[in-house]
Scaffold this motif. Structure first.
Motif, PDB file in Angstrom:
ATOM      1  N   VAL A 228       3.013  17.256  12.368  1.00 62.10           N
ATOM      2  CA  VAL A 228       1.622  17.605  12.607  1.00 62.10           C
ATOM      3  C   VAL A 228       0.878  16.461  13.277  1.00 62.10           C
ATOM      4  O   VAL A 228       0.144  16.650  14.253  1.00 62.10           O
ATOM      5  CB  VAL A 228       0.933  17.986  11.286  1.00 62.10           C
ATOM      6  N   ASP A 229       1.063  15.245  12.771  1.00 59.33           N
ATOM      7  CA  ASP A 229       0.332  14.083  13.294  1.00 59.33           C
ATOM      8  C   ASP A 229       0.984  12.822  12.769  1.00 59.33           C
ATOM      9  O   ASP A 229       1.909  12.870  11.943  1.00 59.33           O
ATOM     10  CB  ASP A 229      -1.140  14.151  12.864  1.00 59.33           C
ATOM     11  N   ASP A 230       0.489  11.665  13.236  1.00 64.44           N
ATOM     12  CA  ASP A 230       0.986  10.373  12.769  1.00 64.44           C
ATOM     13  C   ASP A 230       0.660  10.181  11.292  1.00 64.44           C
ATOM     14  O   ASP A 230      -0.393  10.607  10.808  1.00 64.44           O
ATOM     15  CB  ASP A 230       0.351   9.235  13.565  1.00 64.44           C
ATOM     16  N   ASP A 231       1.566   9.527  10.604  1.00 65.58           N
ATOM     17  CA  ASP A 231       1.359   9.109   9.217  1.00 65.58           C
ATOM     18  C   ASP A 231       0.636   7.766   9.235  1.00 65.58           C
ATOM     19  O   ASP A 231       1.114   6.798   9.818  1.00 65.58           O
ATOM     20  CB  ASP A 231       2.729   8.988   8.534  1.00 65.58           C
ATOM     21  N   ARG A 232      -0.539   7.710   8.591  1.00 62.75           N
ATOM     22  CA  ARG A 232      -1.298   6.455   8.475  1.00 62.75           C
ATOM     23  C   ARG A 232      -1.545   6.198   7.000  1.00 62.75           C
ATOM     24  O   ARG A 232      -2.059   7.064   6.280  1.00 62.75           O
ATOM     25  CB  ARG A 232      -2.622   6.544   9.228  1.00 62.75           C
ATOM     26  N   GLY A 233      -1.177   4.992   6.540  1.00 70.72           N
ATOM     27  CA  GLY A 233      -1.283   4.711   5.115  1.00 70.72           C
ATOM     28  C   GLY A 233      -1.733   3.298   4.813  1.00 70.72           C
ATOM     29  O   GLY A 233      -1.574   2.384   5.620  1.00 70.72           O
ATOM     30  N   VAL A 234      -2.296   3.134   3.619  1.00 70.15           N
ATOM     31  CA  VAL A 234      -2.721   1.838   3.122  1.00 70.15           C
ATOM     32  C   VAL A 234      -2.422   1.778   1.631  1.00 70.15           C
ATOM     33  O   VAL A 234      -2.522   2.802   0.925  1.00 70.15           O
ATOM     34  CB  VAL A 234      -4.224   1.592   3.389  1.00 70.15           C
ATOM     35  N   SER A 235      -2.020   0.617   1.144  1.00 66.02           N
ATOM     36  CA  SER A 235      -1.791   0.457  -0.294  1.00 66.02           C
ATOM     37  C   SER A 235      -2.338  -0.883  -0.754  1.00 66.02           C
ATOM     38  O   SER A 235      -2.337  -1.863  -0.002  1.00 66.02           O
ATOM     39  CB  SER A 235      -0.293   0.549  -0.632  1.00 66.02           C
ATOM     40  N   LEU A 236      -2.805  -0.909  -1.988  1.00 62.14           N
ATOM     41  CA  LEU A 236      -3.274  -2.136  -2.626  1.00 62.14           C
ATOM     42  C   LEU A 236      -2.677  -2.202  -4.014  1.00 62.14           C
ATOM     43  O   LEU A 236      -2.895  -1.314  -4.843  1.00 62.14           O
ATOM     44  CB  LEU A 236      -4.803  -2.156  -2.720  1.00 62.14           C
ATOM     45  N   GLY A 237      -1.899  -3.256  -4.256  1.00 67.20           N
ATOM     46  CA  GLY A 237      -1.267  -3.435  -5.546  1.00 67.20           C
ATOM     47  C   GLY A 237      -1.615  -4.780  -6.155  1.00 67.20           C
ATOM     48  O   GLY A 237      -1.746  -5.785  -5.448  1.00 67.20           O
ATOM     49  N   LEU A 238      -1.788  -4.797  -7.481  1.00 66.72           N
ATOM     50  CA  LEU A 238      -2.079  -6.016  -8.231  1.00 66.72           C
ATOM     51  C   LEU A 238      -1.159  -6.082  -9.437  1.00 66.72           C
ATOM     52  O   LEU A 238      -0.876  -5.062 -10.082  1.00 66.72           O
ATOM     53  CB  LEU A 238      -3.535  -6.036  -8.702  1.00 66.72           C
ATOM     54  N   GLN A 239      -0.721  -7.282  -9.762  1.00 67.87           N
ATOM     55  CA  GLN A 239       0.111  -7.504 -10.939  1.00 67.87           C
ATOM     56  C   GLN A 239      -0.323  -8.811 -11.590  1.00 67.87           C
ATOM     57  O   GLN A 239      -0.422  -9.842 -10.918  1.00 67.87           O
ATOM     58  CB  GLN A 239       1.585  -7.570 -10.538  1.00 67.87           C
ATOM     59  N   HIS A 240      -0.577  -8.757 -12.908  1.00 66.56           N
ATOM     60  CA  HIS A 240      -1.051  -9.951 -13.612  1.00 66.56           C
ATOM     61  C   HIS A 240      -0.262 -10.131 -14.898  1.00 66.56           C
ATOM     62  O   HIS A 240       0.005  -9.171 -15.634  1.00 66.56           O
ATOM     63  CB  HIS A 240      -2.541  -9.833 -13.948  1.00 66.56           C
ATOM     64  N   ALA A 241       0.107 -11.381 -15.154  1.00 66.65           N
ATOM     65  CA  ALA A 241       0.837 -11.720 -16.371  1.00 66.65           C
ATOM     66  C   ALA A 241      -0.121 -12.316 -17.400  1.00 66.65           C
ATOM     67  O   ALA A 241      -0.769 -13.332 -17.133  1.00 66.65           O
ATOM     68  CB  ALA A 241       1.951 -12.711 -16.054  1.00 66.65           C
ATOM     69  N   PHE A 242      -0.206 -11.653 -18.559  1.00 65.93           N
ATOM     70  CA  PHE A 242      -0.973 -12.156 -19.698  1.00 65.93           C
ATOM     71  C   PHE A 242       0.033 -12.687 -20.718  1.00 65.93           C
ATOM     72  O   PHE A 242       0.334 -12.033 -21.721  1.00 65.93           O
ATOM     73  CB  PHE A 242      -1.805 -11.048 -20.338  1.00 65.93           C
ATOM     74  N   GLY A 243       0.596 -13.840 -20.431  1.00 64.55           N
ATOM     75  CA  GLY A 243       1.654 -14.346 -21.305  1.00 64.55           C
ATOM     76  C   GLY A 243       2.885 -13.477 -21.178  1.00 64.55           C
ATOM     77  O   GLY A 243       3.437 -13.297 -20.089  1.00 64.55           O
TER      78      GLY A 243
END
Length: 341
Positions: A228-243
């Motif tokens: 149908v059309d071009d695939d356009r994507g964005v992602s935002l990921g975060l990972q944090h260690a609490f001990g």
């Protein structure tokens, strides 16, 4: 594929690694990962989806330093290449090359060209638990012909990098597999990124501030035959260690996902807690927009580390897709080896 053939293929990969170790020098390294798993869908709205899959996945990664900053690399996979529809025991496995090429690196940047896996997203790789990444794997990029560059830099006391890749879906002989044959990919198969032109790209910013890791990615996959059309994507990921507790979250949004008319959003939240040799985890991924459905994958997991890169895992999940629910359980054993160096 017979069980004997599969066993011989796995043995051949192990032998290759042992040979590399025996002949190895500081410029030749091999990493070998072997995982066997039994996955059983024990209840489902569709009774045809209730079956048990016993399988293996073997990954061999090799790198040879050529001097002056240059190196050659390859990744070879032995895994299931056809989705099972009934009880299977080490069936439908194929052997294929997932990456191969040349690379150059120095203190300022690195570049690779050949068959590569462009960087995009975090959850498909890092979501915790045996089943944690299964749904986010929808937007993993791989099996691509192209080139990628990565530039590291320091900012606010943290290490960061920006990477970019141009590529297209592999349609060479390397898209085939042996043992169980999956056939060669062609442009007539369609699909976003299947263009045989370097008109697809992915850009990723990644790094860490203390105990917090982040990943911001963008991509555009040009429409293939029938899309149908071009695939356009964005992602935002975060990972944090609490001990000993680690929390991960990622949002990924796509227009015309995989070249279809669907605008799709993924949201993943997962956490893991390490207690001595045990790791307990839970994760949840929601997917909205595929065929106008609201899908999800919820899972819990327990891992036990025996040491020496030997890990046993247990996973339990509930998956809803297109208003059809299923529940699965998995047991796996993972072992890693390293040679050379």
């Amino acid at each position: 594929m017979t069980k004997l053939t599969g066993a011989l293929a796995a043995t051949a990969l192990v032998s290759a690694g042992q040979l590399a170790y025996a002949e190895g020098s500081s410029g030749f390294t091999v990493d070998l990962e072997i995982e066997t798993a039994a996955i059983s869908t024990f209840s489902a709205d569709d009774p045809a989806a209730e079956f048990t899959d016993v399988n293996a996945e073997v990954t061999l990664v090799a790198e040879v330093e050529l001097g002056w900053g240059f190196s050659a690399f390859t990744e070879i996979l032995f895994e299931t290449v056809e989705d099972p529809t009934d009880d299977v025991f080490f069936d439908n496995h194929g052997l294929f090359v997932s990456e191969i090429g040349l690379a150059y690196s120095n203190d300022h940047f690195s570049v690779a060209a050949g068959k590569i896996s462009p960087a995009f997203g975090l959850a498909w790789d890092a979501a915790p638990g045996y089943f944690g990444a299964d749904l986010a794997e929808d937007y993993e990029l791989g099996d691509s012909i192209g080139a990628a560059v990565e530039v590291p830099f320091n900012l606010a006391g943290g290490e960061h990098s920006v990477s970019a890749a141009v590529f297209y879906l592999d349609t060479t002989l390397l898209s085939r597999s042996t043992i169980t044959k999956r056939g060669r990919t062609t442009t007539d198969d369609g699909g976003a990124g299947n263009t045989e032109k370097l008109d697809n790209f992915a850009v990723q910013f990644a790094g860490a501030f203390g105990d917090t890791e982040y990943n911001l990615s963008f991509r555009q996959l040009s429409a293939g035959v029938g899309d149908v059309d071009d695939d356009r994507g964005v992602s935002l990921g975060l990972q944090h260690a609490f001990g000993d507790f680690t929390l991960l979250g990622e949002i990924a949004s796509f227009d015309n996902f995989n070249g279809t008319a669907d605008d799709v959003t993924y949201g993943t939240l997962g956490g893991s807690y390490a207690l001595d040799k045990w790791t307990f985890s839970a994760s949840y991924t929601a997917r909205n927009g595929v065929a106008d459905a609201d899908d999800y994958l919820a899972s819990i997991g327990v891992d036990y580390d025996f040491g020496n890169d030997l890990v046993a895992s247990f996973g339990l999940n509930q998956f809803e897709e297109a208003d059809q629910k299923s529940n699965s359980v998995a047991l796996s054993l993972y072992k890693a080896f390293s040679f050379g160096g």
